[in-house]
Scaffold this motif. Structure first.
Motif, PDB file in Angstrom:
ATOM      1  N   LEU A  41       0.814  -1.219   0.000  1.00 47.96           N
ATOM      2  CA  LEU A  41       0.000   0.000   0.000  1.00 47.96           C
ATOM      3  C   LEU A  41       0.847   1.270   0.000  1.00 47.96           C
ATOM      4  CD1 LEU A  41      -2.894   1.184   0.234  1.00 47.96           C
ATOM      5  CD2 LEU A  41      -2.574   1.146   2.704  1.00 47.96           C
ATOM      6  N   LEU A  42       1.909   1.278   0.803  1.00 48.08           N
ATOM      7  CA  LEU A  42       2.718   2.485   0.955  1.00 48.08           C
ATOM      8  C   LEU A  42       3.848   2.577  -0.066  1.00 48.08           C
ATOM      9  CD1 LEU A  42       2.985   2.390   4.845  1.00 48.08           C
ATOM     10  CD2 LEU A  42       1.415   3.775   3.468  1.00 48.08           C
ATOM     11  N   GLY A  43       4.180   1.473  -0.711  1.00 48.53           N
ATOM     12  CA  GLY A  43       5.315   1.429  -1.620  1.00 48.53           C
ATOM     13  C   GLY A  43       6.612   1.271  -0.824  1.00 48.53           C
ATOM     14  N   LYS A  44       7.656   0.922  -1.527  1.00 45.67           N
ATOM     15  CA  LYS A  44       8.951   0.677  -0.857  1.00 45.67           C
ATOM     16  C   LYS A  44       9.449   1.913  -0.108  1.00 45.67           C
ATOM     17  CE  LYS A  44       9.551  -3.545  -2.365  1.00 45.67           C
ATOM     18  NZ  LYS A  44       9.111  -4.619  -1.501  1.00 45.67           N
ATOM     19  N   ALA A  45       9.353   3.075  -0.743  1.00 45.49           N
ATOM     20  CA  ALA A  45       9.842   4.300  -0.102  1.00 45.49           C
ATOM     21  C   ALA A  45       8.984   4.663   1.108  1.00 45.49           C
ATOM     22  CB  ALA A  45       9.869   5.454  -1.098  1.00 45.49           C
ATOM     23  N   GLY A  46       7.673   4.536   0.976  1.00 44.83           N
ATOM     24  CA  GLY A  46       6.781   4.848   2.092  1.00 44.83           C
ATOM     25  C   GLY A  46       6.952   3.878   3.251  1.00 44.83           C
ATOM     26  N   PHE A  47       7.122   2.604   2.918  1.00 45.51           N
ATOM     27  CA  PHE A  47       7.353   1.610   3.962  1.00 45.51           C
ATOM     28  C   PHE A  47       8.656   1.919   4.705  1.00 45.51           C
ATOM     29  CE2 PHE A  47       8.828  -2.489   5.600  1.00 45.51           C
ATOM     30  CZ  PHE A  47       7.704  -2.898   6.301  1.00 45.51           C
ATOM     31  N   ARG A  48       9.678   2.286   3.945  1.00 45.65           N
ATOM     32  CA  ARG A  48      10.964   2.631   4.560  1.00 45.65           C
ATOM     33  C   ARG A  48      10.829   3.853   5.469  1.00 45.65           C
ATOM     34  NH1 ARG A  48      16.394   0.947   5.102  1.00 45.65           N
ATOM     35  NH2 ARG A  48      17.096   2.524   6.560  1.00 45.65           N
ATOM     36  N   LYS A  49      10.080   4.866   5.029  1.00 47.15           N
ATOM     37  CA  LYS A  49       9.836   6.045   5.873  1.00 47.15           C
ATOM     38  C   LYS A  49       9.170   5.627   7.182  1.00 47.15           C
ATOM     39  CE  LYS A  49       7.535   9.376   4.047  1.00 47.15           C
ATOM     40  NZ  LYS A  49       6.700  10.266   3.202  1.00 47.15           N
ATOM     41  N   GLY A  50       8.203   4.711   7.085  1.00 52.03           N
ATOM     42  CA  GLY A  50       7.519   4.221   8.277  1.00 52.03           C
ATOM     43  C   GLY A  50       8.465   3.470   9.203  1.00 52.03           C
ATOM     44  N   MET A  51       9.320   2.640   8.629  1.00 55.22           N
ATOM     45  CA  MET A  51      10.290   1.896   9.449  1.00 55.22           C
ATOM     46  C   MET A  51      11.282   2.845  10.117  1.00 55.22           C
ATOM     47  SD  MET A  51       9.476  -1.272   9.480  1.00 55.22           S
ATOM     48  CE  MET A  51      10.906  -1.824  10.366  1.00 55.22           C
ATOM     49  N   ASP A  52      11.742   3.835   9.379  1.00 56.99           N
ATOM     50  CA  ASP A  52      12.680   4.801   9.954  1.00 56.99           C
ATOM     51  C   ASP A  52      12.043   5.534  11.137  1.00 56.99           C
ATOM     52  OD1 ASP A  52      14.581   4.088   8.080  1.00 56.99           O
ATOM     53  OD2 ASP A  52      14.280   5.864   6.813  1.00 56.99           O
ATOM     54  N   LEU A  53      10.795   5.955  10.986  1.00 55.06           N
ATOM     55  CA  LEU A  53      10.109   6.638  12.085  1.00 55.06           C
ATOM     56  C   LEU A  53       9.878   5.682  13.251  1.00 55.06           C
ATOM     57  CD1 LEU A  53       8.762   9.132  13.265  1.00 55.06           C
ATOM     58  CD2 LEU A  53       6.646   8.461  12.079  1.00 55.06           C
ATOM     59  N   TYR A  54       9.520   4.459  12.964  1.00 58.72           N
ATOM     60  CA  TYR A  54       9.296   3.446  13.999  1.00 58.72           C
ATOM     61  C   TYR A  54      10.560   3.267  14.849  1.00 58.72           C
ATOM     62  CZ  TYR A  54       8.383  -1.205  15.960  1.00 58.72           C
ATOM     63  OH  TYR A  54       8.227  -2.278  16.794  1.00 58.72           O
ATOM     64  N   PHE A  55      11.710   3.104  14.198  1.00 55.45           N
ATOM     65  CA  PHE A  55      12.962   2.930  14.953  1.00 55.45           C
ATOM     66  C   PHE A  55      13.364   4.205  15.685  1.00 55.45           C
ATOM     67  CE2 PHE A  55      13.695  -0.641  11.873  1.00 55.45           C
ATOM     68  CZ  PHE A  55      13.593  -1.643  12.835  1.00 55.45           C
ATOM     69  N   LYS A  56      13.132   5.353  15.082  1.00 54.05           N
ATOM     70  CA  LYS A  56      13.452   6.623  15.746  1.00 54.05           C
ATOM     71  C   LYS A  56      12.643   6.778  17.031  1.00 54.05           C
ATOM     72  CE  LYS A  56      13.493  11.610  14.959  1.00 54.05           C
ATOM     73  NZ  LYS A  56      13.189  12.691  14.017  1.00 54.05           N
ATOM     74  N   ARG A  57      11.362   6.434  16.956  1.00 56.53           N
ATOM     75  CA  ARG A  57      10.488   6.572  18.124  1.00 56.53           C
ATOM     76  C   ARG A  57      10.722   5.499  19.186  1.00 56.53           C
ATOM     77  NH1 ARG A  57       4.439   7.430  15.550  1.00 56.53           N
ATOM     78  NH2 ARG A  57       4.679   9.620  14.979  1.00 56.53           N
TER      79      ARG A  57
END
Length: 128
Positions: A41-57
């Motif tokens: 749904l989010l695409g590779k770039a969107g999924f990566r953005k989500g993972m980056d935010l997840y790890f940051k938080r």
């Protein structure tokens, strides 16, 4: 599959008897499918953005599936609340497709439906 039989349970059960019987085939396989749906749904770039935010938080923290969903949604500014039933409902949705072609009007109509069959302990699933 386990999630279609008498031992069906959601990815995130409301309760459990022992923690060592919590991690089942359903948790791993259905959980992986939900993560794959985010990626699709989010695409590779969107999924990566989500993972980056997840790890940051949450780096180094104990987290929940809600934390993961929130990071994916927030990083991509999308509403993912439609995914919530995947975590709390047992069973796998069934998708139905009906088609009709009107030759005179030259139109093709496709009607899709989705339902999740009742499972032990859970009836009346979403979507209705």
């Amino acid at each position: 599959p386990q999630d279609a039989g008498p031992m069906a349970h959601p990815i995130r059960p409301e309760s459990y008897i022992k923690m060592d019987n919590f991690y089942t085939v359903t948790v791993y396989e259905k959980g992986a499918e939900v993560v794959r749906m985010y990626d699709t749904l989010l695409g590779k770039a969107g999924f990566r953005k989500g993972m980056d935010l997840y790890f940051k938080r949450h780096d180094g923290q104990a987290v929940t599936t809600d934390d993961f969903l929130a990071a994916m949604a927030d990083a991509n500014d999308v509403d993912l609340t439609a995914f919530m039933p995947w975590y709390s409902q047992a069973g796998t949705p069934a998708v139905g497709v009906a088609t009709a072609y009107d030759a005179a009007a030259k139109t093709f109509t496709m009607t899709c439906t989705q339902s999740t069959p009742d499972t032990p302990g859970q009836t009346g699933k979403l979507p209705e």
